[in-house]
Design an enzyme around this catalytic site. Structure first.
Site, PDB file in Angstrom:
ATOM      1  NE  ARG A  97      -4.304   1.023   2.096  1.00 16.63           N
ATOM      2  CZ  ARG A  97      -5.236   0.638   2.988  1.00 16.63           C
ATOM      3  NH1 ARG A  97      -5.440   1.472   3.515  1.00 16.63           N
ATOM      4  NH2 ARG A  97      -6.518   0.521   1.846  1.00 16.63           N
ATOM      5  CG  HIS A 124      -8.289  -0.702  -3.537  1.00 14.36           C
ATOM      6  ND1 HIS A 124      -7.708  -1.255  -2.446  1.00 14.36           N
ATOM      7  CD2 HIS A 124      -9.137  -0.073  -2.029  1.00 14.36           C
ATOM      8  CE1 HIS A 124      -7.504  -0.883  -1.263  1.00 14.36           C
ATOM      9  NE2 HIS A 124      -8.499  -0.357  -0.809  1.00 14.36           N
ATOM     10  CD  GLN A 127     -12.860  -1.637  -1.421  1.00 11.02           C
ATOM     11  OE1 GLN A 127     -12.982  -1.558  -0.104  1.00 11.02           O
ATOM     12  NE2 GLN A 127     -14.198  -2.299  -1.384  1.00 11.02           N
ATOM     13  CG  ASP A 214     -14.193   6.164  -1.295  1.00 11.66           C
ATOM     14  OD1 ASP A 214     -13.916   6.326  -0.323  1.00 11.66           O
ATOM     15  OD2 ASP A 214     -13.143   5.799  -2.266  1.00 11.66           O
ATOM     16  CB  CYS A 253     -14.312   0.866  -0.360  1.00 11.10           C
ATOM     17  SG  CYS A 253     -13.917   2.524  -0.392  1.00 11.10           S
ATOM     18  NE  ARG A 281     -10.644  -5.776   0.133  1.00  8.72           N
ATOM     19  CZ  ARG A 281      -9.737  -4.702   0.555  1.00  8.72           C
ATOM     20  NH1 ARG A 281     -10.454  -2.950   1.004  1.00  8.72           N
ATOM     21  NH2 ARG A 281      -8.082  -4.359   0.394  1.00  8.72           N
TER      22      ARG A 281
END
Ligand code: CP
Ligand code: NVA
Length: 300
Positions: A97, A124, A127, A214, A253, A281
């Site tokens: 990340r 991402h 996700q 988001d 998310c 996830r």
């Protein structure tokens, strides 16, 4: 060697294979990582991604090693290339990340270890895989759904668009003009399979099967917070929007900024599927990792 920096690193058939592995894990996943490690590098905070990734490694029989930005010092203590080569001496894969997507490209360039994006400023992908699983289980085949993303056309929106395109679907984006996709993003989404449609105001959203949002202020954008909050005025997902779209499920998310991009009533309401999504996830991470280490180049 295969890497997963964004969804379009996979063919549509490969994404379908990972989704199938995620949806039907029991009989197909053994312990392919027994005695092996996976490096989990984090430059930013995380609740879902760190925990789902580490537990995915454990469920595949392996050992996750959590590594902070300070420890590696990519670019000043050691070059990205040397870091990737080093981690390749001990691990089967590097999950990372990062703030700048370019760091992932540099880690990948050494080709010494498969690199998987756990969120960058651009993408991402894990996700997005979890999101497709959620849409499938909660609303049916994704290519038949009217999916509306509300808010910032950011890393999450970009990977989701590529994933929806790869399974033959399409989606529209209710976003202020300053926060829409770049021309380059639009070209990638078109190449993946659909022409992104924009909606100017949230009261024009109707007949949605999925309403997704988001944060308006992603990690790394905190300095521009006041300007962004102003720019997104009128784009909150609220009860009025959801009751006008009464067969829609709501997705996010997470982490949510309650009262900004979405109201408490929607997050905690009957249309919300945020906890199914968070649970998915783990299935997405485990399937992607199992698929990756099963690729011939990963075993070389
Ligand atoms: N959705 C997501 O990536 O959450 P975290 O930032 O908590 O990992
Ligand atoms: N767009 C958000 C997603 C967090 C999971 C961010 O980058 O901070």
């Amino acid at each position: 060697m295969r890497h997963l920096l964004d969804i379009d690193d996979l063919t549509a058939a490969e994404l379908a294979e990972i989704l199938d592995l995620a949806a039907h894990p029991v009989e197909r996943l053994a312990s392919p990582l027994r005695g092996k490690g996976v490096a989990c590098y984090f430059e930013k905070p995380s609740a879902r991604t760190r925990n789902s990734t580490e537990m995915a490694v454990v469920q595949l029989g392996g050992h996750p090693v959590y590594i902070t930005r300070e420890e590696l010092g990519i670019g000043h203590r050691e070059s990205a290339d040397d870091v990737a080569r080093t981690l390749g001496c001990y691990h089967e894969a590097l999950f990372a990340r990062v703030y700048e997507h370019d760091i992932l490209e540099k880690l990948k360039a050494s080709n010494s270890i498969p690199v998987v994006n756990l969120l960058s400023d651009q993408a991402h992908p894990l996700q997005a895989i979890a999101d497709l699983l959620t849409m499938q289980s909660e609303r049916g085949p994704v290519d038949e759904l009217n999916i509306v993303y509300v808010g910032d056309c950011n890393n999450v929106a970009r990977s989701l668009a590529l994933a929806v395109a790869a399974v033959g679907g399409s989606m529209s984006f209710a976003a202020p003009s300053a926060y829409r996709f770049s021309e380059n993003d639009l070209d990638r989404i078109r190449l993946a399979g659909f022409e992104p449609m924009y909606i100017d105001r949230t009261n024009e959203i109707t007949d949605a099967d999925v309403v997704y949002t988001d944060t308006w202020v992603s990690m790394g954008q905190e300095d521009g917070r006041a300007e962004r909050l102003k720019g997104f005025e009128g784009f909150q997902v609220d009860e009025r929007l959801m009751s006008r779209n009464d067969r829609a499920v709501f997705m996010h998310c997470l982490p949510a900024h309650r009262g900004e991009e979405v109201s408490d009533e929607v997050l905690d309401g009957k249309q919300s599927r945020i906890w199914v999504q968070a649970a998915n996830r783990l299935h997405a991470a485990r399937a992607a990792l199992a698929w990756l280490i099963d690729q011939p180049s990963a075993q070389a």
